[in-house]
Design a protein around this motif. Structure first.
Motif, PDB file in Angstrom:
ATOM      1  N   LYS A   5     -35.374  50.844  -5.734  1.00  0.00           N
ATOM      2  CA  LYS A   5     -35.184  52.037  -6.490  1.00  0.00           C
ATOM      3  C   LYS A   5     -35.991  51.941  -7.589  1.00  0.00           C
ATOM      4  O   LYS A   5     -36.926  52.956  -8.147  1.00  0.00           O
ATOM      5  N   THR A   8     -39.597  52.957  -6.133  1.00  0.00           N
ATOM      6  CA  THR A   8     -39.594  54.656  -5.947  1.00  0.00           C
ATOM      7  C   THR A   8     -39.552  55.263  -7.378  1.00  0.00           C
ATOM      8  O   THR A   8     -40.412  56.318  -7.452  1.00  0.00           O
ATOM      9  N   TYR A  37     -32.884  65.115 -10.594  1.00  0.00           N
ATOM     10  CA  TYR A  37     -34.313  64.980 -10.624  1.00  0.00           C
ATOM     11  C   TYR A  37     -34.429  63.618 -11.329  1.00  0.00           C
ATOM     12  O   TYR A  37     -35.055  62.402 -10.867  1.00  0.00           O
ATOM     13  N   LEU A  40     -33.360  60.289  -9.964  1.00  0.00           N
ATOM     14  CA  LEU A  40     -34.218  59.659  -9.155  1.00  0.00           C
ATOM     15  C   LEU A  40     -35.156  59.054  -9.796  1.00  0.00           C
ATOM     16  O   LEU A  40     -35.572  57.740  -9.604  1.00  0.00           O
ATOM     17  N   GLU A  41     -35.837  59.657 -10.815  1.00  0.00           N
ATOM     18  CA  GLU A  41     -36.993  58.954 -11.704  1.00  0.00           C
ATOM     19  C   GLU A  41     -36.384  57.752 -12.529  1.00  0.00           C
ATOM     20  O   GLU A  41     -37.205  57.002 -12.807  1.00  0.00           O
ATOM     21  N   ARG A  45     -30.495  56.850  -8.997  1.00  0.00           N
ATOM     22  CA  ARG A  45     -30.186  57.509  -7.705  1.00  0.00           C
ATOM     23  C   ARG A  45     -31.445  56.933  -6.625  1.00  0.00           C
ATOM     24  O   ARG A  45     -32.461  57.041  -7.120  1.00  0.00           O
ATOM     25  N   ASP A  46     -30.686  56.558  -5.321  1.00  0.00           N
ATOM     26  CA  ASP A  46     -31.937  56.271  -4.315  1.00  0.00           C
ATOM     27  C   ASP A  46     -32.152  57.528  -3.582  1.00  0.00           C
ATOM     28  O   ASP A  46     -31.377  58.144  -2.989  1.00  0.00           O
ATOM     29  N   ILE A  47     -33.630  57.570  -3.550  1.00  0.00           N
ATOM     30  CA  ILE A  47     -34.058  58.963  -2.870  1.00  0.00           C
ATOM     31  C   ILE A  47     -33.636  58.734  -1.303  1.00  0.00           C
ATOM     32  O   ILE A  47     -33.501  60.023  -0.758  1.00  0.00           O
ATOM     33  N   ALA A  50     -30.500  60.769  -0.963  1.00  0.00           N
ATOM     34  CA  ALA A  50     -30.519  62.112  -1.226  1.00  0.00           C
ATOM     35  C   ALA A  50     -30.416  62.815  -0.116  1.00  0.00           C
ATOM     36  O   ALA A  50     -30.619  62.488   0.984  1.00  0.00           O
ATOM     37  N   GLY A  55     -35.032  65.585  -0.869  1.00  0.00           N
ATOM     38  CA  GLY A  55     -36.084  64.387  -0.806  1.00  0.00           C
ATOM     39  C   GLY A  55     -37.446  64.854  -0.166  1.00  0.00           C
ATOM     40  O   GLY A  55     -38.315  64.379  -0.971  1.00  0.00           O
TER      41      GLY A  55
END
Length: 80
Positions: A5, A8, A37, A40-41, A45-47, A50, A55
């Motif tokens: 994570k 990413t 978003y 994610l960044e 949250r794990d892409i 998604a 994604g």
């Protein structure tokens, strides 16, 4: 935050900043809200969890390979 994570999240941030995009720009063009978003960044949250549409949209906007982003660097996994 797990190592994948974190990796990413760093890739996403670096790609976005390298293109001069704001989080708002990526979110709008990925048809989502900014908070989704940001998760994610930030690595919240794990892409890989998604939706495929979300994604792939992020990968397309940032010119990232979705396989590398979701699966990570396979040569690292093969060495373990």
């Amino acid at each position: 935050m797990g190592n994948q994570k974190k990796q990413t999240a760093l890739i996403l941030r670096k790609a976005r900043l390298g293109k001069g995009f704001t989080q708002q720009y990526v979110a709008v063009n990925a048809n989502t809200n900014v908070r989704a978003y940001q998760r994610l960044e930030s690595g919240e949250r794990d892409i890989g969890n998604a939706s495929m549409r979300f994604g792939l949209s992020v990968c397309l906007i940032l010119d990232l390979n979705p396989f590398t982003l979701v699966l990570g660097d396979q040569k690292d996994a093969d060495e373990n």
